[in-house]
Design a protein around this motif. Structure first.
Motif, PDB file in Angstrom:
ATOM      1  N   TYR A  89      16.062 -41.414  -5.579  1.00  0.00           N
ATOM      2  CA  TYR A  89      14.764 -40.833  -5.253  1.00  0.00           C
ATOM      3  C   TYR A  89      14.108 -40.215  -6.485  1.00  0.00           C
ATOM      4  CZ  TYR A  89      11.458 -37.298  -3.670  1.00  0.00           C
ATOM      5  OH  TYR A  89      10.341 -36.508  -3.531  1.00  0.00           O
ATOM      6  N   ARG A  90      14.885 -39.512  -7.273  1.00  0.00           N
ATOM      7  CA  ARG A  90      14.324 -38.867  -8.453  1.00  0.00           C
ATOM      8  C   ARG A  90      13.829 -39.888  -9.469  1.00  0.00           C
ATOM      9  NH1 ARG A  90      18.179 -33.625  -9.880  1.00  0.00           N
ATOM     10  NH2 ARG A  90      17.878 -32.532  -7.902  1.00  0.00           N
ATOM     11  N   VAL A  91      14.516 -41.010  -9.564  1.00  0.00           N
ATOM     12  CA  VAL A  91      14.129 -42.043 -10.529  1.00  0.00           C
ATOM     13  C   VAL A  91      12.903 -42.812 -10.071  1.00  0.00           C
ATOM     14  CG1 VAL A  91      14.851 -44.244 -11.549  1.00  0.00           C
ATOM     15  CG2 VAL A  91      16.427 -42.307 -11.523  1.00  0.00           C
ATOM     16  N   THR A  92      12.875 -43.164  -8.779  1.00  0.00           N
ATOM     17  CA  THR A  92      11.826 -44.049  -8.281  1.00  0.00           C
ATOM     18  C   THR A  92      10.695 -43.351  -7.559  1.00  0.00           C
ATOM     19  OG1 THR A  92      12.919 -44.395  -6.136  1.00  0.00           O
ATOM     20  CG2 THR A  92      13.580 -45.844  -7.976  1.00  0.00           C
ATOM     21  N   GLY A  93      10.955 -42.150  -7.003  1.00  0.00           N
ATOM     22  CA  GLY A  93       9.962 -41.488  -6.174  1.00  0.00           C
ATOM     23  C   GLY A  93       9.846 -42.085  -4.783  1.00  0.00           C
ATOM     24  N   ASP A  94      10.714 -43.029  -4.455  1.00  0.00           N
ATOM     25  CA  ASP A  94      10.693 -43.695  -3.147  1.00  0.00           C
ATOM     26  C   ASP A  94      11.355 -42.783  -2.116  1.00  0.00           C
ATOM     27  OD1 ASP A  94      11.025 -45.329  -0.923  1.00  0.00           O
ATOM     28  OD2 ASP A  94      11.465 -47.116  -2.122  1.00  0.00           O
ATOM     29  N   ARG A  95      10.583 -42.304  -1.166  1.00  0.00           N
ATOM     30  CA  ARG A  95      11.082 -41.326  -0.201  1.00  0.00           C
ATOM     31  C   ARG A  95      12.084 -41.924   0.779  1.00  0.00           C
ATOM     32  NH1 ARG A  95       9.066 -36.404  -0.227  1.00  0.00           N
ATOM     33  NH2 ARG A  95       9.990 -36.043   1.826  1.00  0.00           N
ATOM     34  N   ARG A  96      12.201 -43.236   0.842  1.00  0.00           N
ATOM     35  CA  ARG A  96      13.218 -43.823   1.711  1.00  0.00           C
ATOM     36  C   ARG A  96      14.612 -43.361   1.301  1.00  0.00           C
ATOM     37  NH1 ARG A  96      13.153 -49.909   1.301  1.00  0.00           N
ATOM     38  NH2 ARG A  96      12.941 -49.330  -0.917  1.00  0.00           N
ATOM     39  N   TYR A  97      14.820 -43.202  -0.003  1.00  0.00           N
ATOM     40  CA  TYR A  97      16.128 -42.767  -0.479  1.00  0.00           C
ATOM     41  C   TYR A  97      16.403 -41.321  -0.081  1.00  0.00           C
ATOM     42  CZ  TYR A  97      15.787 -46.970  -3.400  1.00  0.00           C
ATOM     43  OH  TYR A  97      15.667 -48.265  -3.840  1.00  0.00           O
ATOM     44  N   LEU A  98      15.396 -40.469  -0.210  1.00  0.00           N
ATOM     45  CA  LEU A  98      15.567 -39.068   0.178  1.00  0.00           C
ATOM     46  C   LEU A  98      15.755 -38.944   1.681  1.00  0.00           C
ATOM     47  CD1 LEU A  98      15.636 -36.088  -0.541  1.00  0.00           C
ATOM     48  CD2 LEU A  98      13.125 -36.064  -0.415  1.00  0.00           C
ATOM     49  N   ASP A  99      15.006 -39.705   2.459  1.00  0.00           N
ATOM     50  CA  ASP A  99      15.144 -39.653   3.919  1.00  0.00           C
ATOM     51  C   ASP A  99      16.553 -40.089   4.338  1.00  0.00           C
ATOM     52  OD1 ASP A  99      12.545 -38.798   4.138  1.00  0.00           O
ATOM     53  OD2 ASP A  99      11.731 -40.787   4.569  1.00  0.00           O
ATOM     54  N   ALA A 100      17.096 -41.129   3.674  1.00  0.00           N
ATOM     55  CA  ALA A 100      18.448 -41.584   3.999  1.00  0.00           C
ATOM     56  C   ALA A 100      19.478 -40.527   3.638  1.00  0.00           C
ATOM     57  CB  ALA A 100      18.751 -42.890   3.273  1.00  0.00           C
ATOM     58  N   ALA A 101      19.276 -39.851   2.510  1.00  0.00           N
ATOM     59  CA  ALA A 101      20.191 -38.777   2.115  1.00  0.00           C
ATOM     60  C   ALA A 101      20.161 -37.643   3.136  1.00  0.00           C
ATOM     61  CB  ALA A 101      19.818 -38.263   0.726  1.00  0.00           C
ATOM     62  N   ARG A 102      18.995 -37.335   3.643  1.00  0.00           N
ATOM     63  CA  ARG A 102      18.887 -36.289   4.665  1.00  0.00           C
ATOM     64  C   ARG A 102      19.600 -36.696   5.953  1.00  0.00           C
ATOM     65  NH1 ARG A 102      12.516 -34.961   3.476  1.00  0.00           N
ATOM     66  NH2 ARG A 102      12.839 -33.143   2.117  1.00  0.00           N
ATOM     67  N   ARG A 103      19.418 -37.948   6.356  1.00  0.00           N
ATOM     68  CA  ARG A 103      20.109 -38.418   7.564  1.00  0.00           C
ATOM     69  C   ARG A 103      21.622 -38.378   7.376  1.00  0.00           C
ATOM     70  NH1 ARG A 103      15.939 -42.294   7.390  1.00  0.00           N
ATOM     71  NH2 ARG A 103      17.344 -43.860   6.504  1.00  0.00           N
ATOM     72  N   ALA A 104      22.062 -38.561   6.139  1.00  0.00           N
ATOM     73  CA  ALA A 104      23.506 -38.570   5.862  1.00  0.00           C
ATOM     74  C   ALA A 104      24.148 -37.222   6.120  1.00  0.00           C
ATOM     75  CB  ALA A 104      23.754 -39.004   4.415  1.00  0.00           C
ATOM     76  N   ALA A 105      23.355 -36.177   6.178  1.00  0.00           N
ATOM     77  CA  ALA A 105      23.904 -34.844   6.469  1.00  0.00           C
ATOM     78  C   ALA A 105      24.243 -34.688   7.946  1.00  0.00           C
ATOM     79  CB  ALA A 105      22.906 -33.768   6.040  1.00  0.00           C
ATOM     80  N   GLY A 106      23.765 -35.588   8.791  1.00  0.00           N
ATOM     81  CA  GLY A 106      23.986 -35.457  10.229  1.00  0.00           C
ATOM     82  C   GLY A 106      25.444 -35.328  10.643  1.00  0.00           C
ATOM     83  N   PRO A 107      26.353 -36.218  10.182  1.00  0.00           N
ATOM     84  CA  PRO A 107      27.753 -36.133  10.596  1.00  0.00           C
ATOM     85  C   PRO A 107      28.448 -34.835  10.196  1.00  0.00           C
ATOM     86  CG  PRO A 107      27.263 -38.322   9.730  1.00  0.00           C
ATOM     87  CD  PRO A 107      26.085 -37.465   9.430  1.00  0.00           C
ATOM     88  N   PHE A 108      27.890 -34.069   9.257  1.00  0.00           N
ATOM     89  CA  PHE A 108      28.505 -32.809   8.839  1.00  0.00           C
ATOM     90  C   PHE A 108      28.376 -31.728   9.908  1.00  0.00           C
ATOM     91  CE2 PHE A 108      28.052 -35.060   4.918  1.00  0.00           C
ATOM     92  CZ  PHE A 108      29.024 -34.573   4.065  1.00  0.00           C
ATOM     93  N   SER A 109      27.500 -31.945  10.867  1.00  0.00           N
ATOM     94  CA  SER A 109      27.333 -30.973  11.956  1.00  0.00           C
ATOM     95  C   SER A 109      27.986 -31.428  13.247  1.00  0.00           C
ATOM     96  CB  SER A 109      25.831 -30.726  12.195  1.00  0.00           C
ATOM     97  OG  SER A 109      25.221 -30.160  11.052  1.00  0.00           O
ATOM     98  N   VAL A 110      28.746 -32.524  13.173  1.00  0.00           N
ATOM     99  CA  VAL A 110      29.420 -33.076  14.355  1.00  0.00           C
ATOM    100  C   VAL A 110      30.927 -32.997  14.141  1.00  0.00           C
ATOM    101  CG1 VAL A 110      29.716 -35.105  15.824  1.00  0.00           C
ATOM    102  CG2 VAL A 110      27.484 -34.635  14.753  1.00  0.00           C
ATOM    103  N   ASP A 111      31.642 -32.507  15.146  1.00  0.00           N
ATOM    104  CA  ASP A 111      33.091 -32.353  15.036  1.00  0.00           C
ATOM    105  C   ASP A 111      33.791 -33.705  14.887  1.00  0.00           C
ATOM    106  OD1 ASP A 111      32.863 -29.631  15.256  1.00  0.00           O
ATOM    107  OD2 ASP A 111      33.321 -29.568  17.396  1.00  0.00           O
ATOM    108  N   SER A 112      34.930 -33.685  14.226  1.00  0.00           N
ATOM    109  CA  SER A 112      35.705 -34.905  14.006  1.00  0.00           C
ATOM    110  C   SER A 112      36.055 -35.597  15.314  1.00  0.00           C
ATOM    111  CB  SER A 112      36.985 -34.576  13.230  1.00  0.00           C
ATOM    112  OG  SER A 112      36.693 -34.071  11.955  1.00  0.00           O
ATOM    113  N   ARG A 113      36.437 -34.831  16.310  1.00  0.00           N
ATOM    114  CA  ARG A 113      36.837 -35.427  17.590  1.00  0.00           C
ATOM    115  C   ARG A 113      35.666 -36.095  18.289  1.00  0.00           C
ATOM    116  NH1 ARG A 113      40.054 -32.714  20.191  1.00  0.00           N
ATOM    117  NH2 ARG A 113      40.585 -31.099  18.663  1.00  0.00           N
ATOM    118  N   ASP A 114      34.441 -35.805  17.868  1.00  0.00           N
ATOM    119  CA  ASP A 114      33.248 -36.402  18.473  1.00  0.00           C
ATOM    120  C   ASP A 114      32.602 -37.445  17.573  1.00  0.00           C
ATOM    121  OD1 ASP A 114      33.473 -34.772  20.761  1.00  0.00           O
ATOM    122  OD2 ASP A 114      32.486 -33.111  19.707  1.00  0.00           O
ATOM    123  N   GLY A 115      33.318 -37.881  16.533  1.00  0.00           N
ATOM    124  CA  GLY A 115      32.805 -38.923  15.659  1.00  0.00           C
ATOM    125  C   GLY A 115      32.164 -38.441  14.387  1.00  0.00           C
ATOM    126  N   GLY A 116      32.146 -37.126  14.156  1.00  0.00           N
ATOM    127  CA  GLY A 116      31.602 -36.585  12.917  1.00  0.00           C
ATOM    128  C   GLY A 116      32.679 -36.342  11.885  1.00  0.00           C
TER     129      GLY A 116
END
Length: 296
Positions: free
Chosen positions: A138-165
């Motif tokens: 994202y920093r190199v290209t300015g393409d927000r798709r990369y930043l949006d994907a990085a943000r979505r990648a934080a999702g599993p960090f809020s989900v317990d291991s037993r529930d697939g996170g």
């Protein structure tokens, strides 16, 4: 997906499933050659020891042959193409991310008789390293798709291991992001630190107020509290499975111990107000020189 196969003296490296239209491929030929020769040493006939003696910088392309059906639009040789490989990896992450923000592992992984991961599990380490790459893209290209994907990648960090996170709690108090989200927890050290580095990169890229900053702060608190548990007095532990699941401690090999030291040195530059990381890095480095903790 890349696969290697051996036929006589030839090594074939696949480029994935069938496709239509033009595709852009970038290959590191020296890596392909070394991996192919290594495969031969593991049972493909031929001597495997020779592959270890080869130096990539001394290898040269002698000839290029093209056969079969299809159309080649452009062929180029270069000493390096790190930028191209970097963006190809970032694009692959965009295409492969699941709706939950994860990149899943399609194979089974067994840590021991009690810790089994069935196919399509997520890894906090993989999530963190993907975040690091995507934020840089994202920093190199300015393409927000990369930043949006990085943000979505934080999702599993809020989900317990037993529930697939990838999240677990140690003693119902300290949050831990699992490289191997087993039940019971394994609490692998190096994978947890890599996940924190990814969260840090996302936090510093998107600024205050995002989820990454909160997740990083919670993980950093846990790391500072639990790091001493990984110190054996003569080396380090790879994980804490002996605490969570029973059995003997899982001592870190020296190469993993070196990884722990290097990770602490990086953390010491990221968190200069916390002296624990530098102090432990010094002590753990001394273990490699034969230092041992005092005993009774």
């Amino acid at each position: 997906m890349t696969a290697r196969s051996l036929q006589g003296t030839d090594v074939f490296i696949g480029l994935g499933r069938s496709w239509s239209g033009y595709k852009h491929f970038i290959r590191d030929l020296s890596v392909d050659a070394l991996k192919g020769l290594s495969s031969r040493g593991r049972g493909g006939g031929g001597g495997g020891g020779g592959a270890q003696k080869l130096v990539a910088s001394r290898m040269r392309v002698r000839a290029i042959h093209v056969w079969g059906g299809g159309r080649l639009q452009r062929l180029a040789l270069a000493s390096t193409d790190h930028a191209g490989q970097f963006l190809q990896a970032a694009d692959w992450l965009l295409q492969s991310q699941t709706a939950s923000g994860a990149w899943t592992v399609p194979v089974e992984r067994r840590l021991n008789d009690h810790m089994l991961l069935k196919p399509h599990w997520s890894s906090a380490m993989a999530q963190g390293q993907a975040m690091s790459l995507l934020t840089r893209a994202y920093r190199v290209t300015g393409d927000r798709r990369y930043l949006d994907a990085a943000r979505r990648a934080a999702g599993p960090f809020s989900v317990d291991s037993r529930d697939g996170g990838v999240r677990t709690l140690f003693q119902d108090k300290y949050v831990w992001y699992e490289e191997y989200p087993t039940v019971p927890s394994s609490l692998v050290l190096n994978g947890f630190i890599y996940s924190l580095m990814g969260l840090y990169d996302l936090w510093r890229t998107e600024g205050e107020g995002g989820e990454a900053g909160r997740l990083y702060a919670a993980g950093l608190t846990s790391l500072r509290a639990l790091l001493p548990l990984f110190d054996t007095g003569s080396g380090t532990l790879y994980d804490l499975r002996h605490v969570t699941g029973g059995g003997p401690p899982n001592l870190a090999r020296w190469d993993y111990h070196v990884t722990h030291v290097n990770q602490l040195l990086v953390l010491a530059t990221m968190e200069r107000e916390h002296t624990l990381f530098a102090e432990l890095a010094d002590r753990w480095t001394a273990y490699m020189r034969g230092h041992r903790a005092a005993h009774n």
